[in-house]
Motif scaffolding. Structure first.
Motif, PDB file in Angstrom:
ATOM      1  N   PHE A 241       6.321  12.825  39.677  1.00  0.00           N
ATOM      2  CA  PHE A 241       7.195  13.387  40.698  1.00  0.00           C
ATOM      3  C   PHE A 241       6.391  13.802  41.923  1.00  0.00           C
ATOM      4  O   PHE A 241       6.634  13.340  43.037  1.00  0.00           O
ATOM      5  CB  PHE A 241       7.941  14.597  40.112  1.00  0.00           C
ATOM      6  N   ALA A 242       5.402  14.671  41.713  1.00  0.00           N
ATOM      7  CA  ALA A 242       4.683  15.285  42.834  1.00  0.00           C
ATOM      8  C   ALA A 242       3.815  14.304  43.596  1.00  0.00           C
ATOM      9  O   ALA A 242       3.683  14.402  44.826  1.00  0.00           O
ATOM     10  CB  ALA A 242       3.827  16.444  42.319  1.00  0.00           C
ATOM     11  N   ASP A 243       3.207  13.344  42.903  1.00  0.00           N
ATOM     12  CA  ASP A 243       2.242  12.455  43.539  1.00  0.00           C
ATOM     13  C   ASP A 243       2.758  11.032  43.721  1.00  0.00           C
ATOM     14  O   ASP A 243       1.989  10.137  44.054  1.00  0.00           O
ATOM     15  CB  ASP A 243       0.937  12.437  42.729  1.00  0.00           C
ATOM     16  N   ALA A 244       4.067  10.846  43.531  1.00  0.00           N
ATOM     17  CA  ALA A 244       4.626   9.499  43.728  1.00  0.00           C
ATOM     18  C   ALA A 244       6.078   9.572  44.173  1.00  0.00           C
ATOM     19  O   ALA A 244       6.374   9.507  45.361  1.00  0.00           O
ATOM     20  CB  ALA A 244       4.482   8.667  42.452  1.00  0.00           C
ATOM     21  N   ALA A 245       7.004   9.747  43.240  1.00  0.00           N
ATOM     22  CA  ALA A 245       8.426   9.585  43.553  1.00  0.00           C
ATOM     23  C   ALA A 245       8.910  10.533  44.636  1.00  0.00           C
ATOM     24  O   ALA A 245       9.689  10.140  45.518  1.00  0.00           O
ATOM     25  CB  ALA A 245       9.258   9.763  42.282  1.00  0.00           C
ATOM     26  N   TYR A 246       8.458  11.797  44.615  1.00  0.00           N
ATOM     27  CA  TYR A 246       8.996  12.754  45.575  1.00  0.00           C
ATOM     28  C   TYR A 246       8.320  12.660  46.937  1.00  0.00           C
ATOM     29  O   TYR A 246       8.658  13.394  47.852  1.00  0.00           O
ATOM     30  CB  TYR A 246       8.931  14.185  45.040  1.00  0.00           C
ATOM     31  N   ARG A 247       7.404  11.730  47.076  1.00  0.00           N
ATOM     32  CA  ARG A 247       6.825  11.467  48.392  1.00  0.00           C
ATOM     33  C   ARG A 247       7.586  10.354  49.125  1.00  0.00           C
ATOM     34  O   ARG A 247       7.103   9.827  50.117  1.00  0.00           O
ATOM     35  CB  ARG A 247       5.340  11.123  48.248  1.00  0.00           C
ATOM     36  N   TYR A 248       8.774  10.050  48.633  1.00  0.00           N
ATOM     37  CA  TYR A 248       9.624   9.035  49.258  1.00  0.00           C
ATOM     38  C   TYR A 248       9.936   9.372  50.710  1.00  0.00           C
ATOM     39  O   TYR A 248      10.110   8.493  51.564  1.00  0.00           O
ATOM     40  CB  TYR A 248      10.958   8.927  48.491  1.00  0.00           C
ATOM     41  N   GLY A 249      10.083  10.677  51.011  1.00  0.00           N
ATOM     42  CA  GLY A 249      10.551  11.103  52.323  1.00  0.00           C
ATOM     43  C   GLY A 249       9.640  10.716  53.465  1.00  0.00           C
ATOM     44  O   GLY A 249      10.087  10.641  54.616  1.00  0.00           O
ATOM     45  N   HIS A 250       8.370  10.446  53.172  1.00  0.00           N
ATOM     46  CA  HIS A 250       7.467  10.018  54.237  1.00  0.00           C
ATOM     47  C   HIS A 250       7.939   8.718  54.862  1.00  0.00           C
ATOM     48  O   HIS A 250       7.703   8.462  56.040  1.00  0.00           O
ATOM     49  CB  HIS A 250       6.041   9.861  53.687  1.00  0.00           C
ATOM     50  N   GLY A 347       4.373   1.174  38.981  1.00  0.00           N
ATOM     51  CA  GLY A 347       5.819   1.288  39.021  1.00  0.00           C
ATOM     52  C   GLY A 347       6.481   0.354  38.030  1.00  0.00           C
ATOM     53  O   GLY A 347       7.494   0.709  37.401  1.00  0.00           O
ATOM     54  N   GLU A 348       5.934  -0.853  37.883  1.00  0.00           N
ATOM     55  CA  GLU A 348       6.488  -1.802  36.930  1.00  0.00           C
ATOM     56  C   GLU A 348       6.408  -1.267  35.506  1.00  0.00           C
ATOM     57  O   GLU A 348       7.343  -1.439  34.706  1.00  0.00           O
ATOM     58  CB  GLU A 348       5.756  -3.141  37.028  1.00  0.00           C
ATOM     59  N   VAL A 381       8.361   2.916  44.213  1.00  0.00           N
ATOM     60  CA  VAL A 381       9.587   3.691  44.431  1.00  0.00           C
ATOM     61  C   VAL A 381      10.189   3.362  45.795  1.00  0.00           C
ATOM     62  O   VAL A 381      11.416   3.216  45.933  1.00  0.00           O
ATOM     63  CB  VAL A 381       9.298   5.201  44.301  1.00  0.00           C
ATOM     64  N   LEU A 382       9.340   3.224  46.806  1.00  0.00           N
ATOM     65  CA  LEU A 382       9.830   2.899  48.141  1.00  0.00           C
ATOM     66  C   LEU A 382      10.400   1.486  48.197  1.00  0.00           C
ATOM     67  O   LEU A 382      11.483   1.258  48.763  1.00  0.00           O
ATOM     68  CB  LEU A 382       8.704   3.044  49.170  1.00  0.00           C
ATOM     69  N   LYS A 383       9.686   0.532  47.632  1.00  0.00           N
ATOM     70  CA  LYS A 383      10.156  -0.853  47.663  1.00  0.00           C
ATOM     71  C   LYS A 383      11.424  -1.022  46.824  1.00  0.00           C
ATOM     72  O   LYS A 383      12.315  -1.806  47.177  1.00  0.00           O
ATOM     73  CB  LYS A 383       9.057  -1.796  47.171  1.00  0.00           C
ATOM     74  N   GLU A 384      11.511  -0.309  45.731  1.00  0.00           N
ATOM     75  CA  GLU A 384      12.706  -0.334  44.895  1.00  0.00           C
ATOM     76  C   GLU A 384      13.924   0.150  45.682  1.00  0.00           C
ATOM     77  O   GLU A 384      15.006  -0.450  45.617  1.00  0.00           O
ATOM     78  CB  GLU A 384      12.482   0.543  43.667  1.00  0.00           C
ATOM     79  N   LEU A 394      17.302   6.379  46.741  1.00  0.00           N
ATOM     80  CA  LEU A 394      16.314   5.953  45.764  1.00  0.00           C
ATOM     81  C   LEU A 394      16.939   5.019  44.730  1.00  0.00           C
ATOM     82  O   LEU A 394      18.131   5.110  44.424  1.00  0.00           O
ATOM     83  CB  LEU A 394      15.704   7.166  45.063  1.00  0.00           C
ATOM     84  N   GLY A 395      16.100   4.143  44.178  1.00  0.00           N
ATOM     85  CA  GLY A 395      16.534   3.234  43.136  1.00  0.00           C
ATOM     86  C   GLY A 395      16.448   3.881  41.763  1.00  0.00           C
ATOM     87  O   GLY A 395      16.225   5.090  41.642  1.00  0.00           O
ATOM     88  N   PRO A 396      16.574   3.094  40.698  1.00  0.00           N
ATOM     89  CA  PRO A 396      16.663   3.672  39.354  1.00  0.00           C
ATOM     90  C   PRO A 396      15.409   4.379  38.856  1.00  0.00           C
ATOM     91  O   PRO A 396      15.518   5.374  38.142  1.00  0.00           O
ATOM     92  CB  PRO A 396      17.010   2.461  38.472  1.00  0.00           C
ATOM     93  N   VAL A 397      14.215   3.897  39.211  1.00  0.00           N
ATOM     94  CA  VAL A 397      12.994   4.594  38.787  1.00  0.00           C
ATOM     95  C   VAL A 397      12.813   5.876  39.596  1.00  0.00           C
ATOM     96  O   VAL A 397      12.698   6.977  39.043  1.00  0.00           O
ATOM     97  CB  VAL A 397      11.764   3.685  38.929  1.00  0.00           C
ATOM     98  N   GLY A 398      12.799   5.761  40.920  1.00  0.00           N
ATOM     99  CA  GLY A 398      12.611   6.937  41.760  1.00  0.00           C
ATOM    100  C   GLY A 398      13.725   7.949  41.592  1.00  0.00           C
ATOM    101  O   GLY A 398      13.477   9.168  41.511  1.00  0.00           O
TER     102      GLY A 398
END
Length: 460
Positions: A241-250, A347-348, A381-384, A394-398
């Motif tokens: 969460f902290a070091d990947a998915a929740y950095r989507y907002g950038h 991510g895969e 997460v971003l590409k998804e 966000l997609g299903p993983v993120g």
């Protein structure tokens, strides 16, 4: 007014009186999955100027469906629940990384240790109220312009400090309403803190998350509870969460913003960088950042598409601490490095673990950049989101990671409205009946000057 009436509230969370200075730990959700390891040079090529994460060459419309202010609200939440002060680079033991925030959506960056523990945040003659800056359009500051806030990250740029100001004003409004309702003075601060926090939690669960991860997933999580994230008696924040998915907002940051009816469009950095007093003519018009009933639609955020604006690919030294041209002057590289440093899986790999069909290499599109491995989780997460949701959410993983963690920490908090009174609903006035949202906090309607916030509702 004497501070004796509130002296009992020595700390925002009483159970933490004898706790260590940090709030908790980080742990992995998928600790059985192998880390995606890459050479730093190849990793940093993705996020450097001219790399695949640089949107300087973007073509066509980039506006998404979400209003422009939502990624900043997401950042505000991040500052409330996480504070990782460890340096960038490879960490010998990620399990020892400390979180200097309690993993609770409790506005710790606003209240800190309360009127007694953090008196510099509160009005001297009325310590139930938080301090405002001169003129009431800025956060309080010392004589050198340094913000007096519970978390200095909330002064990084104009949107952050103005959002902090919005919650300060909401708290003070609730204090006034509670006094009008005849609440005992010894209870006013605690009731106002609780009411403000519950309204904040409501916005997270009922407005922010449905927009970000979809109504269906949120209905599942609120109705059936979390399955992936089980915070237990000692809630933690997952690295995924902290070091990947929740950095989507950038990836949602626009190239430029209109700040109010007179200022803009200008880039976020360096034009809106914080760390100094905000003049009145630079105050945020929140109806330009969030959709407010009765106002024209707000600016939209950029689509989530794996790219960042150049202002984030080349951060000012005041923000990054790095000279121009350094790999870590790019926020994309900082995000990529964080994930690698704690040994996050690809991510895969996470998609397969969740029983999902991973994106193909053609869909991810990194092979043209010379990348031959699976995808770093943050970038996946971003590409998804881009491929499966047209960059609008966000997609299903993120979505699963973000939704489970935010719902999970609120449900695990014994002071949250979900724990104390699940039937509670906002008591502050709203622009539309039954539709309380972030606009009613940051751009309150005229009706906010009247109406009650009853003590029983505030206390649950």
């Amino acid at each position: 007014m004497s501070t004796k009436a509130i002296a009992r509230d020595q700390c925002l969370a009483p159970e933490r009186v004898n706790a260590p200075v940090y709030g908790g730990r980080y742990r992995k959700l998928f600790d059985s999955l192998p880390a995606l390891d890459a050479e730093d040079e190849a990793l940093h090529a993705l996020g450097s100027p001219g790399g695949i994460c640089d949107d300087a060459s973007a073509e066509g419309p980039t506006d998404g469906e979400m209003a422009a202010g939502w990624p900043f609200f997401g950042q505000f939440i991040a500052h409330d629940i996480t504070a990782d002060r460890s340096p960038l680079g490879h960490r010998a033991n990620p399990e020892q990384v400390q979180n200097f925030r309690t993993p609770k959506a409790n506005l710790e960056g606003v209240y800190a240790a309360g009127p007694v523990g953090s008196p510099y945040l509160f009005q001297r003659d009325d310590p139930a109220k938080l301090l405002l800056g001169e003129g009431g359009h800025d956060v309080p500051r010392n004589h050198e312009g340094i913000a007096l806030v519970g978390d200095q990250r909330n002064d990084t740029h104009l949107f952050m400090s103005q959002m902090q100001l919005g919650f300060i004003k909401t708290h003070n409004l609730i204090v006034e309403r509670l006094r009008e309702d005849g609440v005992d003075e010894a209870e006013v601060f605690e009731d106002a803190r609780r009411a403000t926090t519950w309204h904040y939690q409501w916005v997270i669960l009922r407005e922010f998350l449905p927009l970000l991860v979809g109504d269906e997933l949120i209905a599942e999580l609120l109705g059936e509870g979390t399955t992936l994230f089980q915070p237990g008696e000692e809630p933690y924040i997952p690295f995924e969460f902290a070091d990947a998915a929740y950095r989507y907002g950038h990836s949602q940051i626009r190239d430029t913003y209109r700040i109010n009816r007179k200022v803009g469009p200008v880039p976020l950095l360096p034009d809106l960088m914080g760390f100094g007093a905000v003049p009145l003519d630079r105050a945020i018009d929140w109806s330009l950042q969030f959709d407010v009933p009765g106002k024209e639609p707000a600016q939209r955020s950029k689509k989530i598409d794996g790219t960042l604006p150049r202002s984030l690919i080349s951060l000012p030294r005041q923000i990054s601490g790095e000279d121009e041209g350094s790999p870590y002057s790019s926020l994309a590289n900082r995000d990529l490095q964080r994930g690698q440093a704690v040994g996050l899986p690809s991510g895969e790999a996470v998609a397969r673990e969740l029983g999902l069909e991973p994106l193909s290499s053609d869909q991810v599109g990194l092979s043209g950049a010379g990348w031959e491995r699976e995808t770093p989780l943050w970038l996946y997460v971003l590409k998804e989101a881009e491929i499966l949701e047209d960059g609008n959410r966000l997609g299903p993983v993120g979505g699963r990671i973000v939704g489970e963690v935010l719902v999970g920490i609120i449900d695990a908090d014994p002071e949250s409205f979900r724990s104390v009174d699940p039937s509670w609903e906002p008591t502050l006035p709203a622009h539309e009946p039954g539709g309380f949202g972030i606009g009613d906090v940051l751009a309150p309607a005229a009706s906010h000057r009247g109406g009650a916030v009853t003590a029983p509702a505030a206390r649950g």
